[in-house]
Design a protein around this motif. Structure first.
Motif, mmCIF file in Angstrom:
data_model
loop_
_atom_site.group_PDB
_atom_site.id
_atom_site.type_symbol
_atom_site.label_atom_id
_atom_site.label_comp_id
_atom_site.label_asym_id
_atom_site.label_seq_id
_atom_site.Cartn_x
_atom_site.Cartn_y
_atom_site.Cartn_z
ATOM 1 N N LYS A 5 33.585 22.457 4.483
ATOM 2 C CA LYS A 5 32.908 23.682 4.103
ATOM 3 C C LYS A 5 33.313 24.984 4.356
ATOM 4 O O LYS A 5 33.531 25.775 3.446
ATOM 5 N N ARG A 6 33.888 24.845 5.722
ATOM 6 C CA ARG A 6 34.532 26.318 6.102
ATOM 7 C C ARG A 6 35.561 26.751 5.139
ATOM 8 O O ARG A 6 35.813 27.808 4.998
ATOM 9 N N VAL A 7 36.515 25.707 5.052
ATOM 10 C CA VAL A 7 37.868 25.902 4.437
ATOM 11 C C VAL A 7 37.620 26.198 2.801
ATOM 12 O O VAL A 7 37.922 27.414 2.423
ATOM 13 N N ALA A 8 36.684 25.328 2.339
ATOM 14 C CA ALA A 8 36.237 25.747 0.725
ATOM 15 C C ALA A 8 35.646 27.103 0.761
ATOM 16 O O ALA A 8 35.736 27.663 -0.310
ATOM 17 N N ALA A 9 34.859 27.508 1.556
ATOM 18 C CA ALA A 9 34.023 28.777 1.611
ATOM 19 C C ALA A 9 34.985 29.954 1.404
ATOM 20 O O ALA A 9 34.707 31.104 0.864
ATOM 21 N N LEU A 10 36.554 29.862 2.092
ATOM 22 C CA LEU A 10 37.274 30.976 2.189
ATOM 23 C C LEU A 10 38.257 30.825 0.682
ATOM 24 O O LEU A 10 38.629 31.876 0.483
ATOM 25 N N GLU A 11 38.551 29.492 0.384
ATOM 26 C CA GLU A 11 39.639 29.499 -0.575
ATOM 27 C C GLU A 11 39.336 28.763 -1.929
ATOM 28 O O GLU A 11 40.259 28.748 -2.799
ATOM 29 N N PHE A 12 37.985 28.172 -1.926
ATOM 30 C CA PHE A 12 37.573 27.399 -3.089
ATOM 31 C C PHE A 12 36.279 27.997 -3.634
ATOM 32 O O PHE A 12 35.401 26.972 -3.793
ATOM 33 N N THR A 13 35.897 29.192 -3.746
ATOM 34 C CA THR A 13 34.868 29.682 -3.982
ATOM 35 C C THR A 13 34.382 29.358 -5.382
ATOM 36 O O THR A 13 33.128 29.598 -5.718
ATOM 37 N N ASP A 14 35.133 28.879 -6.305
ATOM 38 C CA ASP A 14 34.785 28.498 -7.688
ATOM 39 C C ASP A 14 33.780 27.176 -7.744
ATOM 40 O O ASP A 14 33.079 27.005 -8.742
ATOM 41 N N HIS A 15 33.885 26.553 -6.673
ATOM 42 C CA HIS A 15 33.070 25.446 -6.602
ATOM 43 C C HIS A 15 32.162 25.223 -5.571
ATOM 44 O O HIS A 15 32.313 25.897 -4.362
ATOM 45 N N LEU A 16 31.049 24.529 -5.667
ATOM 46 C CA LEU A 16 29.937 24.140 -4.653
ATOM 47 C C LEU A 16 30.158 23.028 -3.849
ATOM 48 O O LEU A 16 30.375 21.718 -4.616
ATOM 49 N N VAL A 17 30.478 22.978 -2.562
ATOM 50 C CA VAL A 17 30.667 21.871 -1.547
ATOM 51 C C VAL A 17 29.079 21.527 -1.338
ATOM 52 O O VAL A 17 28.357 22.052 -0.939
ATOM 53 N N VAL A 18 29.009 20.072 -1.332
ATOM 54 C CA VAL A 18 27.586 19.469 -1.126
ATOM 55 C C VAL A 18 27.941 18.471 0.013
ATOM 56 O O VAL A 18 28.853 17.547 -0.161
ATOM 57 N N PRO A 19 27.421 18.564 1.045
ATOM 58 C CA PRO A 19 27.560 17.805 2.352
ATOM 59 C C PRO A 19 26.954 16.440 1.895
ATOM 60 O O PRO A 19 25.796 16.519 1.479
ATOM 61 N N LEU A 20 27.704 15.494 2.148
ATOM 62 C CA LEU A 20 27.276 13.989 2.308
ATOM 63 C C LEU A 20 27.648 13.435 3.499
ATOM 64 O O LEU A 20 28.448 12.580 3.518
ATOM 65 N N SER A 21 26.826 13.548 4.428
ATOM 66 C CA SER A 21 27.089 13.276 5.731
ATOM 67 C C SER A 21 26.590 12.010 6.053
ATOM 68 O O SER A 21 25.581 11.518 5.510
ATOM 69 N N TYR A 22 27.239 11.204 7.079
ATOM 70 C CA TYR A 22 26.700 10.062 7.587
ATOM 71 C C TYR A 22 27.030 9.920 9.013
ATOM 72 O O TYR A 22 27.855 10.721 9.624
ATOM 73 N N ARG A 23 26.439 9.125 9.689
ATOM 74 C CA ARG A 23 26.542 8.520 11.064
ATOM 75 C C ARG A 23 27.442 7.602 11.359
ATOM 76 O O ARG A 23 28.178 7.626 12.550
ATOM 77 N N ASN A 24 27.740 6.860 10.336
ATOM 78 C CA ASN A 24 28.797 5.769 10.581
ATOM 79 C C ASN A 24 29.469 5.445 9.108
ATOM 80 O O ASN A 24 28.812 5.704 8.294
ATOM 81 N N GLU A 25 30.671 5.138 9.591
ATOM 82 C CA GLU A 25 31.508 5.128 8.166
ATOM 83 C C GLU A 25 30.838 4.030 7.341
ATOM 84 O O GLU A 25 30.974 4.215 5.960
ATOM 85 N N ALA A 26 30.331 2.981 7.760
ATOM 86 C CA ALA A 26 29.624 1.854 6.770
ATOM 87 C C ALA A 26 28.707 2.589 5.786
ATOM 88 O O ALA A 26 28.095 1.904 4.914
ATOM 89 N N GLN A 27 28.040 3.927 6.151
ATOM 90 C CA GLN A 27 27.122 4.381 5.025
ATOM 91 C C GLN A 27 27.753 5.267 4.002
ATOM 92 O O GLN A 27 27.093 5.746 3.401
ATOM 93 N N ALA A 28 29.064 5.298 3.908
ATOM 94 C CA ALA A 28 29.741 6.096 3.031
ATOM 95 C C ALA A 28 29.364 5.694 1.527
ATOM 96 O O ALA A 28 29.049 6.563 1.006
ATOM 97 N N ALA A 29 29.262 4.486 1.290
ATOM 98 C CA ALA A 29 28.899 4.005 -0.176
ATOM 99 C C ALA A 29 27.360 4.505 -0.596
ATOM 100 O O ALA A 29 27.152 4.736 -1.522
ATOM 101 N N GLU A 30 26.698 4.231 0.639
ATOM 102 C CA GLU A 30 25.199 4.611 0.328
ATOM 103 C C GLU A 30 24.716 6.091 0.179
ATOM 104 O O GLU A 30 24.155 6.334 -0.850
ATOM 105 N N VAL A 31 25.569 7.032 0.861
ATOM 106 C CA VAL A 31 25.451 8.503 0.635
ATOM 107 C C VAL A 31 26.167 8.758 -0.697
ATOM 108 O O VAL A 31 25.651 9.775 -1.579
#
Length: 416
Positions: free
Chosen positions: A24-50
């Motif tokens: 998000k920090r990198v995108a805020a500086l150099e990719f301002t045309d797009h909205l970055v939406v956090p899809l965070s997880y606590r464990n890799e196994a949750q990737a498909a779910e989020v």
């Protein structure tokens, strides 16, 4: 690209909270045309779910290959996607940290990354790789496997350092001895954002072009509306047995495997004595209509079952086959094109190609795919169907013998 809401696209960043924040920090500086939406997880196994929970996202950026692979295997990645590469600048940063702390960079165990890439990176800066252990990630490998890999190497090579790309692994091994969790370098994040935004721009460009089809049949067809579902279009009758179909270039290109086949033609040929389908692709409805009229007129002299796709500039693609020709040999596709068309990672396609090369006849079954990728047979059959829909796999027969339903043999079109 304008930054107003109408033209702002949402990129979902999938990963642990700290890495998502970095992107998000990198995108805020150099990719301002797009909205970055956090899809965070606590464990890799949750990737498909989020990922599955946010169908409104326009593109996906994964903070590593593991969540990317898990989401792909689950079948939830249906839009432009990329993942951050941990070789190059990211790996070099870890080596600098290692040497700064007084450790030998030639005595390490490193997970997730492919050994050839690790060896290439270390050799490039003059580091011997004889005592470097690697465990490349593949489907079926979980946290337990990776932790045991590092601990076994540490037992056999006292004083070695564990380098992991996985947060859950780091949390378990950091008390065993000196360990480093790879965090992507800014340059790697920037490259991944570039990749996914280019993929998104390409998809948007294709979807922005109108694809208008004119269908002429000898009799009315009540089943046509069901046949065109794969084209995600709208159907309008223009006469007793003639229709207009409106879709987009991106969808039509996928349906026809880049203008080489047309399942719709095959479906209609089973019910009618002749079929004419003319498609025009243009930047406006008027352009597309003009091209479609010309295409359907050409169909009248091209054979009883013909589809023509006209994309302008005199480029017409004529499709007259209604079923695969068993004597025709298809040219293999490059790895880059195959990966984009099938929606699979290059690493997966490389393993599939190796499985094909290992077969004397160059043909594979779902069992071969399951063994090559380390996945369940059900997932292997789903992967083969995905390849078949993309025009990269073709059923060529069955395997005789054995109990139950005969296994289907497939020929793949991938050139690595």
């Amino acid at each position: 690209m304008s930054s107003n809401a109408e033209h702002t696209y949402r990129i979902g960043v999938v990963g642990p909270t700290d890495l998502v924040s970095l992107v998000k920090r990198v995108a805020a500086l150099e990719f301002t045309d797009h909205l970055v939406v956090p899809l965070s997880y606590r464990n890799e196994a949750q990737a498909a779910e989020v990922v599955a929970a946010r169908p409104d996202i326009d593109a996906l950026l994964f903070t590593g290959v593991i969540p990317y692979t898990l989401a792909h295997t689950a079948g939830v990645v249906t839009k432009p996607a990329a993942y951050i590469d941990y070789t190059g600048a990211t790996l070099y940063g870890a080596l600098v940290e290692l040497m700064s702390a007084g450790h030998d960079p030639a005595r390490i165990s490193i997970d997730t990354l492919a050994r050839p890439l690790v060896v290439e990176s270390l050799s490039h800066v003059g580091i011997s790789t004889g005592d470097v252990a690697t465990m490349e990630y593949r489907s079926g490998i979980d946290t337990r496997h990776l932790v045991e890999f590092h601990r076994e190497h540490s037992r056999n090579r006292p004083g070695s350092v564990a380098i992991t790309c996985v947060r859950s692994v780091y949390d378990l091994i950091r008390e065993d001895g000196y360990a480093i969790r790879l965090a992507p370098a800014i340059a790697s994040v920037r490259t991944a954002l570039d990749t996914v935004t280019m993929e998104l721009a390409g998809r948007i460009s294709s979807d922005a072009q109108v694809a208008l089809g004119m269908i002429e049949l000898p009799a009315p067809d009540d089943r046509l509306a069901d046949d065109i579902r794969a084209l995600a279009g709208s159907l309008f009758p223009t006469g007793p047995s003639s229709y207009v179909l409106v879709s987009t270039r991106g969808v039509l290109a996928q349906h026809t495997c880049d203008w080489s086949v047309m399942p719709l033609l095959e479906q209609l040929a089973e019910r009618h004595v002749w079929v004419r389908i003319g498609f025009g692709v243009g930047r406006s409805a008027a352009d597309a209509e003009s091209l479609a009229r010309r295409a359907v007129e050409r169909c009248r002299t091209a054979g009883p079952f013909t589809a023509i796709v006209s994309v302008g500039a005199g480029r017409d693609f004529v499709i007259t086959e209604t079923s695969p020709d068993p004597n025709r040999t298809e040219e293999p596709l490059s790895l880059h094109i195959a990966a984009r068309r099938a929606g699979l990672s290059r690493a997966t396609l490389l393993k599939l190609e190796a499985a094909v090369a290992a077969r004397p006849d160059g043909e594979v079954t779902a069992g071969d795919i399951a063994a090559a990728l380390g996945i369940e047979p059900r997932s292997a059959r789903r992967t083969l169907k995905q390849l078949e829909r993309s025009g990269l796999a073709q059923p060529v027969g069955t395997v005789a013998g054995g109990a139950g339903r005969p296994a289907v043999r497939y020929a793949l079109r991938i050139d690595t």
